[in-house]
Motif scaffolding. Structure first.
Motif, PDB file in Angstrom:
ATOM      1  N   ILE A  42     -11.061  11.483   3.043  1.00 33.81           N
ATOM      2  CA  ILE A  42      -9.794  10.880   2.632  1.00 33.81           C
ATOM      3  C   ILE A  42     -10.015  10.382   1.202  1.00 33.81           C
ATOM      4  CG2 ILE A  42      -7.994   9.216   3.221  1.00 33.81           C
ATOM      5  CD1 ILE A  42      -8.502  11.237   5.419  1.00 33.81           C
ATOM      6  N   PHE A  43      -9.650  11.213   0.220  1.00 33.32           N
ATOM      7  CA  PHE A  43     -10.109  11.002  -1.136  1.00 33.32           C
ATOM      8  C   PHE A  43      -9.501   9.790  -1.822  1.00 33.32           C
ATOM      9  CE2 PHE A  43     -12.864  14.464  -1.427  1.00 33.32           C
ATOM     10  CZ  PHE A  43     -12.299  15.584  -0.834  1.00 33.32           C
ATOM     11  N   ASN A  44      -8.305   9.371  -1.440  1.00 31.60           N
ATOM     12  CA  ASN A  44      -7.708   8.251  -2.152  1.00 31.60           C
ATOM     13  C   ASN A  44      -8.152   6.898  -1.597  1.00 31.60           C
ATOM     14  OD1 ASN A  44      -5.996   8.687   0.257  1.00 31.60           O
ATOM     15  ND2 ASN A  44      -4.736   7.055  -0.602  1.00 31.60           N
ATOM     16  N   LEU A  45      -9.002   6.897  -0.565  1.00 26.60           N
ATOM     17  CA  LEU A  45      -9.493   5.651   0.003  1.00 26.60           C
ATOM     18  C   LEU A  45     -10.925   5.394  -0.448  1.00 26.60           C
ATOM     19  CD1 LEU A  45      -8.130   5.903   3.663  1.00 26.60           C
ATOM     20  CD2 LEU A  45      -7.010   4.990   1.615  1.00 26.60           C
ATOM     21  N   LEU A  46     -11.207   4.143  -0.756  1.00 26.38           N
ATOM     22  CA  LEU A  46     -12.549   3.748  -1.200  1.00 26.38           C
ATOM     23  C   LEU A  46     -13.367   3.308   0.001  1.00 26.38           C
ATOM     24  CD1 LEU A  46     -11.546   1.656  -4.352  1.00 26.38           C
ATOM     25  CD2 LEU A  46     -12.111   4.100  -4.216  1.00 26.38           C
ATOM     26  N   LYS A  47     -14.592   3.747   0.066  1.00 25.00           N
ATOM     27  CA  LYS A  47     -15.469   3.398   1.173  1.00 25.00           C
ATOM     28  C   LYS A  47     -15.732   1.901   1.222  1.00 25.00           C
ATOM     29  CE  LYS A  47     -16.501   7.109   3.497  1.00 25.00           C
ATOM     30  NZ  LYS A  47     -16.206   7.196   4.943  1.00 25.00           N
ATOM     31  N   ASP A  48     -15.577   1.337   2.400  1.00 28.23           N
ATOM     32  CA  ASP A  48     -15.852  -0.078   2.607  1.00 28.23           C
ATOM     33  C   ASP A  48     -17.356  -0.259   2.776  1.00 28.23           C
ATOM     34  OD1 ASP A  48     -15.971  -2.723   3.385  1.00 28.23           O
ATOM     35  OD2 ASP A  48     -15.035  -2.399   5.347  1.00 28.23           O
ATOM     36  N   PRO A  49     -18.017  -1.054   1.927  1.00 28.58           N
ATOM     37  CA  PRO A  49     -19.462  -1.254   2.078  1.00 28.58           C
ATOM     38  C   PRO A  49     -19.848  -1.874   3.415  1.00 28.58           C
ATOM     39  CG  PRO A  49     -18.535  -2.805   0.485  1.00 28.58           C
ATOM     40  CD  PRO A  49     -17.472  -1.800   0.784  1.00 28.58           C
ATOM     41  N   ASP A  50     -18.897  -2.570   4.050  1.00 27.84           N
ATOM     42  CA  ASP A  50     -19.168  -3.155   5.362  1.00 27.84           C
ATOM     43  C   ASP A  50     -18.867  -2.192   6.503  1.00 27.84           C
ATOM     44  OD1 ASP A  50     -19.976  -5.616   4.291  1.00 27.84           O
ATOM     45  OD2 ASP A  50     -17.900  -6.283   4.129  1.00 27.84           O
ATOM     46  N   GLY A  51     -18.339  -1.007   6.180  1.00 27.80           N
ATOM     47  CA  GLY A  51     -18.138   0.022   7.178  1.00 27.80           C
ATOM     48  C   GLY A  51     -17.017  -0.242   8.169  1.00 27.80           C
ATOM     49  N   ILE A  52     -16.071  -1.087   7.795  1.00 26.00           N
ATOM     50  CA  ILE A  52     -14.993  -1.432   8.733  1.00 26.00           C
ATOM     51  C   ILE A  52     -13.698  -0.730   8.397  1.00 26.00           C
ATOM     52  CG2 ILE A  52     -13.534  -3.323   9.569  1.00 26.00           C
ATOM     53  CD1 ILE A  52     -16.022  -5.123   9.347  1.00 26.00           C
ATOM     54  N   CYS A  53     -13.225  -0.850   7.157  1.00 25.31           N
ATOM     55  CA  CYS A  53     -11.899  -0.341   6.812  1.00 25.31           C
ATOM     56  C   CYS A  53     -11.885   0.167   5.378  1.00 25.31           C
ATOM     57  CB  CYS A  53     -10.853  -1.441   7.010  1.00 25.31           C
ATOM     58  SG  CYS A  53      -9.170  -0.962   6.581  1.00 25.31           S
ATOM     59  N   ASP A  54     -11.716   1.464   5.189  1.00 28.16           N
ATOM     60  CA  ASP A  54     -11.567   2.050   3.859  1.00 28.16           C
ATOM     61  C   ASP A  54     -10.124   1.875   3.399  1.00 28.16           C
ATOM     62  OD1 ASP A  54     -14.152   2.864   4.327  1.00 28.16           O
ATOM     63  OD2 ASP A  54     -13.613   4.950   4.761  1.00 28.16           O
ATOM     64  N   LEU A  55      -9.942   1.492   2.139  1.00 33.77           N
ATOM     65  CA  LEU A  55      -8.612   1.200   1.611  1.00 33.77           C
ATOM     66  C   LEU A  55      -8.441   1.806   0.221  1.00 33.77           C
ATOM     67  CD1 LEU A  55      -8.366  -2.601   2.524  1.00 33.77           C
ATOM     68  CD2 LEU A  55      -7.080  -0.744   3.599  1.00 33.77           C
ATOM     69  N   PRO A  56      -7.192   1.953  -0.250  1.00 30.18           N
ATOM     70  CA  PRO A  56      -6.970   2.398  -1.623  1.00 30.18           C
ATOM     71  C   PRO A  56      -7.425   1.334  -2.621  1.00 30.18           C
ATOM     72  CG  PRO A  56      -4.975   2.634  -0.284  1.00 30.18           C
ATOM     73  CD  PRO A  56      -5.933   1.783   0.491  1.00 30.18           C
ATOM     74  N   ALA A  57      -7.614   1.741  -3.853  1.00 27.81           N
ATOM     75  CA  ALA A  57      -7.997   0.801  -4.909  1.00 27.81           C
ATOM     76  C   ALA A  57      -6.951  -0.300  -5.022  1.00 27.81           C
ATOM     77  CB  ALA A  57      -8.122   1.538  -6.236  1.00 27.81           C
ATOM     78  N   GLY A  58      -7.419  -1.530  -5.166  1.00 27.22           N
ATOM     79  CA  GLY A  58      -6.533  -2.672  -5.306  1.00 27.22           C
ATOM     80  C   GLY A  58      -6.134  -3.328  -4.002  1.00 27.22           C
ATOM     81  N   PHE A  59      -6.493  -2.716  -2.870  1.00 23.18           N
ATOM     82  CA  PHE A  59      -6.157  -3.278  -1.561  1.00 23.18           C
ATOM     83  C   PHE A  59      -7.357  -4.014  -0.975  1.00 23.18           C
ATOM     84  CE2 PHE A  59      -2.598  -0.584  -2.093  1.00 23.18           C
ATOM     85  CZ  PHE A  59      -1.618  -0.999  -1.201  1.00 23.18           C
ATOM     86  N   ARG A  60      -7.052  -4.917  -0.069  1.00 18.29           N
ATOM     87  CA  ARG A  60      -8.103  -5.695   0.589  1.00 18.29           C
ATOM     88  C   ARG A  60      -7.684  -5.950   2.035  1.00 18.29           C
ATOM     89  NH1 ARG A  60      -4.817  -8.800  -2.333  1.00 18.29           N
ATOM     90  NH2 ARG A  60      -3.991 -10.744  -1.441  1.00 18.29           N
ATOM     91  N   TYR A  61      -8.654  -6.254   2.856  1.00 14.99           N
ATOM     92  CA  TYR A  61      -8.345  -6.598   4.245  1.00 14.99           C
ATOM     93  C   TYR A  61      -9.032  -7.907   4.612  1.00 14.99           C
ATOM     94  CZ  TYR A  61     -13.027  -5.012   5.729  1.00 14.99           C
ATOM     95  OH  TYR A  61     -14.383  -4.864   5.888  1.00 14.99           O
TER      96      TYR A  61
END
Length: 437
Positions: A42-61
């Protein structure tokens, strides 16, 4: 990826049905991922270093709650997070009511954590309620329904309650075999403490999935997570008071050749006239509600799941529907003659969007879809009326469920179903994420 889309009322734009969509190169590339052994990029999502939720740039969970944590009432958060509704609290708080699809451990299920308030003390499913402030901090957290089984999805009512639906399964080892009858809907007040509630038996006893209610009529539309399921409506005797009973009906096509919505080649965007047949025994001993409806010509909808109301129409997903068995989305619109139904979406190739489950609408009019597929990655996917997709989030742990927006539309809440179940709040620049038509 080829998708079939029709005119979506919530943005009042027209698309040509049956067209092959011109998606970006990233999305087209995903069509090559044709089985679960291939990693799904999923190329537009950035890998979450914590391995929980990959999100687009500028997003947070933010993780709001997870299985096993101790709540304000002293009980542990149950697992198997599923359908969820979001409400505005009396003092500006955000209030979430969350289902827990606790499986059946036949012949002995874990007991309720609060047997005195339980519908069935031998069952541990139900709902939890979470109160949040605008910083996404938990103010309080407690059981709000207990003693039910496999609370899958549900739906908000126009009078600000939550209908929680049981999906008991069928046959040996299912909740149909338990000592107390299961397979009902239950109404939960988001703003009160845990209380014992009665099942809404007139809404039917079957493998409930979701509910969407027309605010003008109080008619409740219901999906059934069953391969040979039906699409139902419940006509209440008293508007806004489902406990007062009513009539359960199944949808039948006026064209009697259409008896199976995956077996018949439906034309996208074409309105098919409908009528409704009455289920004479909505609370049967065995799982026969669909059989009763189909004996009168009601159509088969394959694994009906997510459902949502929008401006006079009902949108609902069939997770395993369609010619390829990869998912459909329908739109039903009521009228005096019985209404009509249209095919809005059908997945025809693997890899881009497959097995739509829970669905919700954003405040800007896009459909947000929770995937439940067999890939290594499960996604939250946005679908704009022109047919383009965009990815909101991905995880490799479990299916997404319970997607719903905060009252101001700035926060998307969603559940990772299990291992462990957790509820996330996703925030970011939504206006930059959506593709242009």
């Amino acid at each position: 990826m080829t998708m079939l889309l029709n005119r979506r009322s919530f943005l009042s734009k027209t698309v040509k049905a049956g067209t092959t969509l011109t998606l970006g190169g990233t999305l087209l590339h995903l069509s090559a991922c044709s089985n679960e052994d291939i990693k799904r990029p999923i190329f537009n999502l950035l890998k979450d270093p914590d391995g929980i939720c990959d999100l687009p740039a500028g997003f947070r969970y933010t993780i709001i709650s997870r299985h096993g944590e101790i709540m304000s009432d002293g009980h542990a958060v149950p697992d198997y997070h599923d359908g969820m509704g979001c409400f505005a609290g009396p003092g500006g708080e955000i209030v979430l009511v969350r289902n827990h699809e606790i499986p059946t451990y036949f012949p002995s299920d874990p007991p309720s954590q609060e047997p005195r308030f339980a519908y069935d003390p031998d069952a541990s499913g139900g709902t939890t309620t979470i109160w949040l402030n605008d910083k996404m901090e938990v103010l309080k957290h407690h059981l709000s329904l207990t003693g039910t089984i496999r609370n899958c999805s549900g739906g908000k009512t126009p009078w600000s309650t939550w209908i929680s639906c049981e999906e008991p399964g069928t046959g040996l080892g299912s909740a149909w075999e338990m000592g107390k009858r299961h397979g009902y809907n239950f109404e939960v007040n988001p703003f009160t403490a845990l209380e014992k509630v009665r099942p809404l038996k007139a809404m039917g006893r079957f493998n409930h999935e979701g509910v969407a209610i027309d605010p003008a009529t109080s008619i409740a539309y219901q999906t059934e997570d069953r391969v040979e399921g039906c699409f139902y409506r419940f006509l209440p005797n008293v508007k806004g008071r489902f406990e007062e009973g009513g009539v359960l009906q199944g949808l039948r096509f006026v064209d009697r050749d259409i008896i199976h919505t995956s077996g018949f080649p439906l034309v996208a965007g074409k309105p098919y006239a409908c009528e409704w047949v009455t289920v004479e025994e909505p609370d049967p001993e065995e799982d026969t509600v669909a059989d009763q409806a189909q004996a009168q010509g009601a159509a088969v909808f394959v694994r009906g799941e997510g459902i949502v109301y929008d401006r006079g129409s009902i949108y609902f997903a069939c997770t395993s529907g369609g010619q390829q068995g990869m998912g459909q989305i329908f739109k039903y619109t009521s009228d005096e003659a019985g209404g009509h139904i249209e095919l809005v979406f059908e997945a025809e190739e693997q890899g881009v969007l497959e097995k739509p489950d829970n669905i919700t609408l954003s405040q800007w009019g896009d459909l947000v879809i929770c995937e439940d597929n067999g890939y290594d990655t499960q996604c939250l996917v946005g679908l704009i009326p022109e047919g383009k997709l965009y990815y909101i989030a991905a995880n490799t742990q479990s299916e997404w469920s319970g997607a719903c927006f905060s009252p101001d539309g700035r926060t998307l809440f969603a559940n990772i179903h299990k291992d462990p179940g957790m509820t996330l709040a996703i925030q970011g620049p939504w206006e930059q994420l959506r593709p242009t038509a």
